[in-house]
Design a protein around this motif. Sequence first.
Motif, PDB file in Angstrom:
ATOM      1  N   THR A 207       0.517   0.534   0.064  1.00 42.40           N
ATOM      2  CA  THR A 207      -0.410   0.379  -1.053  1.00 42.40           C
ATOM      3  C   THR A 207       0.381   0.191  -2.340  1.00 42.40           C
ATOM      4  N   ARG A 208       0.276  -0.985  -2.925  1.00 39.87           N
ATOM      5  CA  ARG A 208       0.972  -1.214  -4.190  1.00 39.87           C
ATOM      6  C   ARG A 208       0.353  -0.367  -5.291  1.00 39.87           C
ATOM      7  N   SER A 209       1.205   0.147  -6.182  1.00 46.93           N
ATOM      8  CA  SER A 209       0.712   0.936  -7.310  1.00 46.93           C
ATOM      9  C   SER A 209       0.500   0.087  -8.549  1.00 46.93           C
ATOM     10  N   ASP A 210       0.932  -1.176  -8.502  1.00 46.99           N
ATOM     11  CA  ASP A 210       0.765  -2.050  -9.661  1.00 46.99           C
ATOM     12  C   ASP A 210      -0.312  -3.106  -9.441  1.00 46.99           C
ATOM     13  N   SER A 211      -1.042  -3.025  -8.323  1.00 48.77           N
ATOM     14  CA  SER A 211      -2.158  -3.923  -8.068  1.00 48.77           C
ATOM     15  C   SER A 211      -2.974  -3.326  -6.924  1.00 48.77           C
TER      16      SER A 211
END
Length: 232
Positions: A207-211
């Motif tokens: 899970t990306r934290s920037d999108s």
Amino acid sequence: MRKRKFLMFGVAMAAGLVMGLVSAVPASAHGATMMPGSRTYLCYKHSRASTGEIKPTNPGCKAAFDKAGATPFYNWFAVLRSDGAGRMQGFIPDGKLCGGNATVYDFSGFDTARSDWPVTHLTAGRSIQVRYNMWAAHPGRFDLYITNSTYSPTQPLRWSNINSTPFSSVVNPPSSGSVGSEEGAYTWNATLPSGISGRHIIYSVWTRSDSTETFYGCSDVVFDGGSGNVTY
């Protein structure tokens, strides 16, 4: 002079074609587990001939190829949902977990329930170094889950077949190698669940934290005392 003009025109046309192809590639982050290898990665790795063509010999990989062709093999790092936001059950339907219900490429062939996918041999309770490809580098969280006693390789994978608590979680692990290459990877140590044997699936979620982009993947494993060797 005339020949020179034609040569320059040909070079310009070729350059334009290359730029067009490059710009057609989706500008998204990509990645998948390489240890233990995901279905998409091991099928690509084993099926790619010296000529670059995809020629599967493993029965599971061939079934996936027959369903959707070579594109999901060459894009083995792109099982993603751009709107995932870390969602799992209730977002990815039962039976579509390994293909991530992806919308960019067709990975549905990798959802086929069968017991002849390439498999990584592991030992329960041991520590392994997980390697997760970073075709593009982004911050985020990685979670690894294991199937439970209800799992059957010949039945479609359902959320009820996966333990709800990850056995390994890490945020922004260290990386090595070049971004955008098969060698580039995030790495961390994970202790495998104990007291289990036989075939299972290690399910990965990045899970990306920037999108909201989220990646899903199935790694077929067998707990038989192995140390990471792969059987195709």
